[in-house]
Design a protein around this motif. Structure first.
Motif, PDB file in Angstrom:
ATOM      1  N   CYS A 175      55.620  13.867   8.640  1.00 20.11           N
ATOM      2  CA  CYS A 175      55.155  13.997  10.020  1.00 20.11           C
ATOM      3  C   CYS A 175      56.260  14.565  10.905  1.00 20.11           C
ATOM      4  N   SER A 176      57.461  13.993  10.784  1.00 25.63           N
ATOM      5  CA  SER A 176      58.597  14.453  11.584  1.00 25.63           C
ATOM      6  C   SER A 176      58.930  15.907  11.262  1.00 25.63           C
ATOM      7  N   PHE A 177      58.909  16.273   9.993  1.00 25.53           N
ATOM      8  CA  PHE A 177      59.249  17.627   9.583  1.00 25.53           C
ATOM      9  C   PHE A 177      58.233  18.634  10.127  1.00 25.53           C
ATOM     10  N   LEU A 178      56.955  18.300  10.022  1.00 29.62           N
ATOM     11  CA  LEU A 178      55.901  19.179  10.531  1.00 29.62           C
ATOM     12  C   LEU A 178      56.021  19.347  12.036  1.00 29.62           C
ATOM     13  N   LEU A 179      56.210  18.234  12.732  1.00 28.53           N
ATOM     14  CA  LEU A 179      56.297  18.303  14.195  1.00 28.53           C
ATOM     15  C   LEU A 179      57.498  19.119  14.647  1.00 28.53           C
ATOM     16  N   ARG A 180      58.611  18.979  13.965  1.00 28.63           N
ATOM     17  CA  ARG A 180      59.807  19.743  14.353  1.00 28.63           C
ATOM     18  C   ARG A 180      59.587  21.238  14.150  1.00 28.63           C
ATOM     19  N   TRP A 181      58.845  21.611  13.108  1.00 30.40           N
ATOM     20  CA  TRP A 181      58.551  23.028  12.916  1.00 30.40           C
ATOM     21  C   TRP A 181      57.620  23.538  14.009  1.00 30.40           C
ATOM     22  N   VAL A 182      56.647  22.722  14.373  1.00 33.17           N
ATOM     23  CA  VAL A 182      55.675  23.147  15.391  1.00 33.17           C
ATOM     24  C   VAL A 182      56.320  23.256  16.768  1.00 33.17           C
ATOM     25  N   LYS A 183      57.135  22.270  17.135  1.00 38.97           N
ATOM     26  CA  LYS A 183      57.634  22.184  18.510  1.00 38.97           C
ATOM     27  C   LYS A 183      59.066  22.672  18.695  1.00 38.97           C
ATOM     28  N   GLU A 184      59.819  22.775  17.593  1.00 32.67           N
ATOM     29  CA  GLU A 184      61.242  23.104  17.720  1.00 32.67           C
ATOM     30  C   GLU A 184      61.626  24.363  16.959  1.00 32.67           C
ATOM     31  N   PHE A 185      61.455  24.358  15.631  1.00 27.88           N
ATOM     32  CA  PHE A 185      61.954  25.469  14.830  1.00 27.88           C
ATOM     33  C   PHE A 185      61.184  26.762  15.071  1.00 27.88           C
ATOM     34  N   TYR A 186      59.848  26.686  15.064  1.00 26.96           N
ATOM     35  CA  TYR A 186      59.043  27.898  15.269  1.00 26.96           C
ATOM     36  C   TYR A 186      59.264  28.499  16.662  1.00 26.96           C
ATOM     37  N   PRO A 187      59.207  27.704  17.746  1.00 28.64           N
ATOM     38  CA  PRO A 187      59.541  28.285  19.055  1.00 28.64           C
ATOM     39  C   PRO A 187      60.958  28.847  19.087  1.00 28.64           C
ATOM     40  N   GLY A 188      61.872  28.201  18.352  1.00 29.53           N
ATOM     41  CA  GLY A 188      63.246  28.703  18.305  1.00 29.53           C
ATOM     42  C   GLY A 188      63.337  30.075  17.673  1.00 29.53           C
ATOM     43  N   ILE A 189      62.505  30.321  16.650  1.00 28.79           N
ATOM     44  CA  ILE A 189      62.464  31.656  16.024  1.00 28.79           C
ATOM     45  C   ILE A 189      61.996  32.695  17.032  1.00 28.79           C
ATOM     46  N   LEU A 190      60.928  32.390  17.743  1.00 28.06           N
ATOM     47  CA  LEU A 190      60.357  33.346  18.697  1.00 28.06           C
ATOM     48  C   LEU A 190      61.273  33.569  19.897  1.00 28.06           C
ATOM     49  N   GLU A 191      62.132  32.598  20.195  1.00 29.70           N
ATOM     50  CA  GLU A 191      63.020  32.724  21.342  1.00 29.70           C
ATOM     51  C   GLU A 191      64.275  33.524  21.041  1.00 29.70           C
ATOM     52  N   LYS A 192      64.471  33.909  19.797  1.00 30.22           N
ATOM     53  CA  LYS A 192      65.619  34.748  19.470  1.00 30.22           C
ATOM     54  C   LYS A 192      65.510  36.049  20.257  1.00 30.22           C
ATOM     55  N   PRO A 193      66.607  36.516  20.846  1.00 33.38           N
ATOM     56  CA  PRO A 193      66.548  37.684  21.732  1.00 33.38           C
ATOM     57  C   PRO A 193      65.865  38.898  21.112  1.00 33.38           C
ATOM     58  N   GLU A 194      66.152  39.181  19.823  1.00 28.47           N
ATOM     59  CA  GLU A 194      65.597  40.381  19.201  1.00 28.47           C
ATOM     60  C   GLU A 194      64.077  40.290  19.060  1.00 28.47           C
ATOM     61  N   LEU A 195      63.543  39.069  18.954  1.00 31.39           N
ATOM     62  CA  LEU A 195      62.089  38.907  18.868  1.00 31.39           C
ATOM     63  C   LEU A 195      61.475  38.751  20.249  1.00 31.39           C
ATOM     64  N   ALA A 196      62.099  37.951  21.098  1.00 26.66           N
ATOM     65  CA  ALA A 196      61.542  37.668  22.427  1.00 26.66           C
ATOM     66  C   ALA A 196      61.368  38.936  23.261  1.00 26.66           C
ATOM     67  N   SER A 197      62.230  39.921  23.047  1.00 22.69           N
ATOM     68  CA  SER A 197      62.142  41.152  23.833  1.00 22.69           C
ATOM     69  C   SER A 197      61.001  42.062  23.369  1.00 22.69           C
ATOM     70  N   ASN A 198      60.403  41.759  22.228  1.00 22.69           N
ATOM     71  CA  ASN A 198      59.338  42.601  21.691  1.00 22.69           C
ATOM     72  C   ASN A 198      57.998  41.875  21.549  1.00 22.69           C
ATOM     73  N   ILE A 199      57.997  40.570  21.792  1.00 22.55           N
ATOM     74  CA  ILE A 199      56.798  39.777  21.543  1.00 22.55           C
ATOM     75  C   ILE A 199      56.430  38.970  22.778  1.00 22.55           C
ATOM     76  N   ASN A 200      55.150  38.945  23.098  1.00 19.11           N
ATOM     77  CA  ASN A 200      54.646  38.111  24.184  1.00 19.11           C
ATOM     78  C   ASN A 200      54.378  36.718  23.616  1.00 19.11           C
TER      79      ASN A 200
END
Length: 591
Positions: free
Chosen positions: A263-288
């Motif tokens: 449960c903890s692992f799934l939640l961290r991917w949903v709320k922490e790790f996955y948003p962290g991937i999208l927030e990387k500058p190289e992705l955030a500048s190209n993705i809405n």
């Protein structure tokens, strides 16, 4: 192995087949044919053996469809087929040419089929391009797809029976292929990662998908994006496909009854790790990223958060309980707290603070909601009350090492107090309740440590306000005894010692004033009044000097005694009354 495309492959110009041949270098030479019809790598030569004309003088020869297909010039191949289509379906066919026309149509349909297969192969390699030629082929394929979209639209605008293959809908087919490509890559990640021993199959599955998503989206932004025109918005298209596919997989996992670790692992991917991937500058500048939404709906997310937060709260109470149990164990064994730089020290506050800060801060990052994360500490008051009970037991038992433990506890009380005030990790009612418990602990510690001091000084207190008090050596004895017992109070940190000494100074001042106001000595004349004035004023100076030297910061206590001394020398009744009223207003306790 992937290689990033160079600047030569990032364009999407609409050059003609002839222009492509002129820029094609070796490819142009391969398909140039001599007058005899044979390919020549060295270019044409004259019949008498002389060298051929320069490249600018050579005749431009349009390659065949097959040659374009072989050379991965898919856009040029598409142009050739569209030209043939326009020729075959642009005019009415004469009766005597019907059979030839039918053969030509069949050949065109077969060529379209061959081209479509090659396009599919090229698009399906989008996430595994390994050479410059493959990157160039994808650029050409994208241009070919857009060209076919335009041809579909043209056929829709004219009143004529279109070919059987129209509309081809290659753009729609392209999107479907990419959807299937993304699905297959998340279903079968390129490599399973993670700690196979300590991770469950669910955790390994989620982490492998997440890693594949991260690597693929970085590749899309760095390489694939350069193969598409801006209006196709390919980065956001891929982002939606990965988001939707990843979301669908995680929904299936969330439907299971998960243990706390999964449960903890799934939640961290949903709320922490996955948003962290999208927030990387190289992705955030190209993705809405905002348009993507949450990976899981609220009806699945809420129970996961509740289970996670409940587990974090339970873990926190267990861990900090163990810290207190260890301190009790050392007390029961008769061990004296460790001293650092002459100060008794206890690890209770440090260890508990580290646990609270780590668990609550991590939960805040995971659930992305400060209020929810604060609820983890909702039972902290219970811990503080347990700590207070242990503190009171140490005082009550009054063992030889009790004072050392209490001095160490004073430092912990101060650290807890500062932590509660300075960090926003607690519900407000929990903060207030814990601060109240800590205040009570500090007061009981001061009382325990200072009561023996007052017992020693009591004989000297009793002289204040008597005829002996007006003699200098009487108060001198009080000061000497005070200085001796102050040495016994050392052993806590500097700030705690200052508070303790300040408390003693205040209590001594209160006792002095109480004895003075109850004094037996009668000030019958002006000389006696002046003598009492000078005595109180000197006592105030000496007492302040002693405690200031010992670290007290209670300067205001000297002022009280000085003002009382001023009253003692007054002769005028109204002036005395005014001074007493002033004292009563400033210090209500004097009433």
């Amino acid at each position: 192995m992937r290689t990033q495309s160079g600047s030569s492959t990032t364009g999407t110009s609409n050059s003609s087949p002839e222009q492509t041949l002129r820029a094609g270098g070796k490819w142009f030479k391969k398909f140039w044919r001599s007058p005899t019809g044979q390919p020549s790598d060295n270019g044409p030569s004259t019949t008498d053996g002389h060298q051929s004309p320069t490249e600018e003088e050579r005749p431009v020869v349009t390659p065949t469809f097959e040659e374009c297909l072989e050379g991965q010039y898919l856009f040029e191949a598409t142009q050739l087929l569209i030209d043939r289509e326009k020729h075959l379906f642009g005019e009415k066919t004469k009766a005597d040419a019907l059979k030839a026309h039918e053969e030509a149509v069949k050949k065109l349909a077969a060529d379209y089929e061959a081209l479509e297969k090659r396009l599919e192969q090229t698009v399906q390699q989008s996430l595994s391009l390994s050479t410059e030629e493959e990157v160039s082929a994808l650029i050409s394929a994208v241009k070919a797809i857009n060209l076919e979209e335009e041809q579909d639209q043209l056929w829709g605008q004219i009143c004529r029976t279109p070919p059987a293959w129209r509309p081809k809908k290659w753009k729609e087919h392209h999107d479907k292929m990419l959807h299937e490509l993304v699905y297959s890559r998340l279903e079968n990640p390129s490599s399973l990662i993670g700690d196979q021993v300590n991770q469950s199959s669910i955790q390994a599955d989620i982490q492998s998908m997440g890693k594949q998503l991260k690597e693929d989206m970085e590749w899309v932004v760095e390489v694939v994006n350069n193969c598409y025109p801006p209006e196709m918005d390919i980065c956001n298209f891929y982002a939606r496909q990965y988001h939707q596919t990843f979301s669908a997989r995680l929904k299936k996992i969330a439907d299971f009854v998960l243990d706390d670790k999964d449960c903890s692992f799934l939640l961290r991917w949903v709320k922490e790790f996955y948003p962290g991937i999208l927030e990387k500058p190289e992705l955030a500048s190209n993705i809405n990223t905002e348009a993507l939404g949450n990976l899981l709906p609220d009806e699945l997310l809420k129970p996961l958060e509740e289970q996670y937060l409940s587990k974090q709260q339970s873990d926190l109470m267990i861990y900090i309980g163990r810290v207190l149990d260890e301190a009790k164990k050392e007390w029961d064994q008769g061990k004296e707290p460790t001293r650092y730089d002459g100060c008794y020290s206890s690890p209770v506050a440090y260890d508990v603070i580290q646990l609270i800060n780590g668990i609550v801060t991590s939960a805040h990052i995971t659930v992305r909601d400060q209020h929810k994360a604060q609820e983890i500490t909702s039972n902290l008051t219970d811990f503080m009350q347990r700590y207070q009970k242990f503190h009171e037991d140490v005082i009550k038992q009054n063992k030889p090492h009790s004072k050392a433990f209490i001095k160490a506890n004073l430092s912990c009380v101060e650290k807890f107090r500062d932590f509660l005030v300075e960090h926003n990790l607690f519900p407000e009612d929990v903060r207030e309740n814990c601060l109240q418990v800590l205040t009570e602990m500090k007061q009981s510690a001061h009382t325990y440590l200072l009561t023996p001091v007052h017992k020693i000084l009591k004989p000297h207190y009793q002289k204040v306000g008597t005829s002996d008090w007006l003699k200098k050596n009487t108060f001198e004895k009080l000061l000497n005894s005070t200085e001796d017992v102050l040495q016994e109070l050392q052993g806590s940190t500097q700030s705690c010692h200052q508070e303790l000494i300040g408390q003693l100074q205040q209590e001594m001042t209160v006792e002095y004033v109480r004895r003075l106001l109850k004094g037996e000595v009668k000030l019958k004349d002006k000389d006696c009044q002046l003598k009492a004035y000078e005595t109180v004023k000197e006592n105030a100076e000496r007492l302040h000097e002693l405690f200031a030297r010992m670290g007290s910061k209670q300067d205001w206590l000297k002022e009280i005694l000085t003002k009382i001394a001023e009253v003692l020398k007054l002769q005028d009744i109204p002036a005395i009354q005014m001074q007493i009223v002033s004292l009563g207003s400033a210090y209500p306790d004097l009433r």
